[in-house]
Design an enzyme around this catalytic site. Sequence first.
Site, PDB file in Angstrom:
ATOM      1  N   CYS A 206       0.849  -1.197   0.000  1.00 36.99           N
ATOM      2  CA  CYS A 206       0.000   0.000   0.000  1.00 36.99           C
ATOM      3  C   CYS A 206       0.875   1.234   0.000  1.00 36.99           C
ATOM      4  O   CYS A 206       1.872   1.290   0.726  1.00 36.99           O
ATOM      5  CB  CYS A 206      -0.886  -0.017   1.248  1.00 36.99           C
ATOM      6  SG  CYS A 206      -2.005   1.388   1.350  1.00 36.99           S
TER       7      CYS A 206
ATOM      8  N   GLU B 147      -8.715  -1.119  -2.450  1.00 36.22           N
ATOM      9  CA  GLU B 147      -8.956   0.320  -2.676  1.00 36.22           C
ATOM     10  C   GLU B 147     -10.247   0.795  -2.003  1.00 36.22           C
ATOM     11  O   GLU B 147     -10.309   1.905  -1.469  1.00 36.22           O
ATOM     12  CB  GLU B 147      -9.002   0.638  -4.172  1.00 36.22           C
ATOM     13  CG  GLU B 147      -7.688   0.411  -4.919  1.00 36.22           C
ATOM     14  CD  GLU B 147      -6.493   1.062  -4.244  1.00 36.22           C
ATOM     15  OE1 GLU B 147      -6.650   2.094  -3.568  1.00 36.22           O
ATOM     16  OE2 GLU B 147      -5.393   0.518  -4.388  1.00 36.22           O
TER      17      GLU B 147
ATOM     18  N   HIS C 258     -10.130   1.510   1.767  1.00 34.57           N
ATOM     19  CA  HIS C 258      -9.631   2.842   2.159  1.00 34.57           C
ATOM     20  C   HIS C 258     -10.781   3.821   2.402  1.00 34.57           C
ATOM     21  O   HIS C 258     -10.663   4.745   3.203  1.00 34.57           O
ATOM     22  CB  HIS C 258      -8.739   3.422   1.054  1.00 34.57           C
ATOM     23  CG  HIS C 258      -7.331   2.928   1.085  1.00 34.57           C
ATOM     24  ND1 HIS C 258      -6.481   3.157   2.141  1.00 34.57           N
ATOM     25  CD2 HIS C 258      -6.607   2.223   0.178  1.00 34.57           C
ATOM     26  CE1 HIS C 258      -5.298   2.615   1.884  1.00 34.57           C
ATOM     27  NE2 HIS C 258      -5.350   2.035   0.695  1.00 34.57           N
TER      28      HIS C 258
HETATM   29 ZN    ZN Z   1      -3.712   1.069  -0.115  1.00 36.51          ZN
END
Ligand code: ZN
Length: 193
Positions: A110, A153, A156
């Site tokens: 990440c 994704e 997040h």
């Molecule tokens: Zn990430």
Amino acid sequence: MILQGDTVAVRQILRMGNPLLRQRSRELSKEEVLSDWFSQLIVDMTDSMRATSGVGIAAPQIGELVQVSVIEFNNKNERYPEMGNQGLKIFVNPVIKVTNPKEQTFWEGCLSVPDLRGPVARPKGISVEYLDERAEPQSLEAENFLATVLQHEFDHLYGTLYIDRIKDLTKLSFIEEYKQFWSPQALHEEIED
Ligand code: ZN
């Protein structure tokens, strides 16, 4: 911090420890998606992602707490040649449904947790409902690696980092050690010995 080049505006990527990465992001209205502000957000996100060779980025990673993620696979990214040239995909207000609950494990990294890799088990198949960059409703079926990238994704947008999902933290590795001890190539070489 904004690093201005001729054509790029790379914004600083927030790193683990910044409380903004742990917030739930808000949904966007269609009007917001069609605004100049949104166009600039996408430029900033893609420039920041490309500058760090990521395959995806979510708005909170540049400090914008809105439900927007982008992914991009192209032939220039040597880490994921098998994904081919899919171009840029923009997801606004994504909602996931699991279509294949069988778990698969990939080693994830990440941009907000630099230099580390860790194994994360996630459902193998998902479908996603979202708005595209023209604020049109879209849906996508994703399996295998793409399913993992999207789940990472979209996590997040709810303040979740991949490290939260690692079941066996003893395997969390720096990239060098990952390559030495855990990469498919390293494991393959070990088997051959
Ligand atoms: Zn990430």
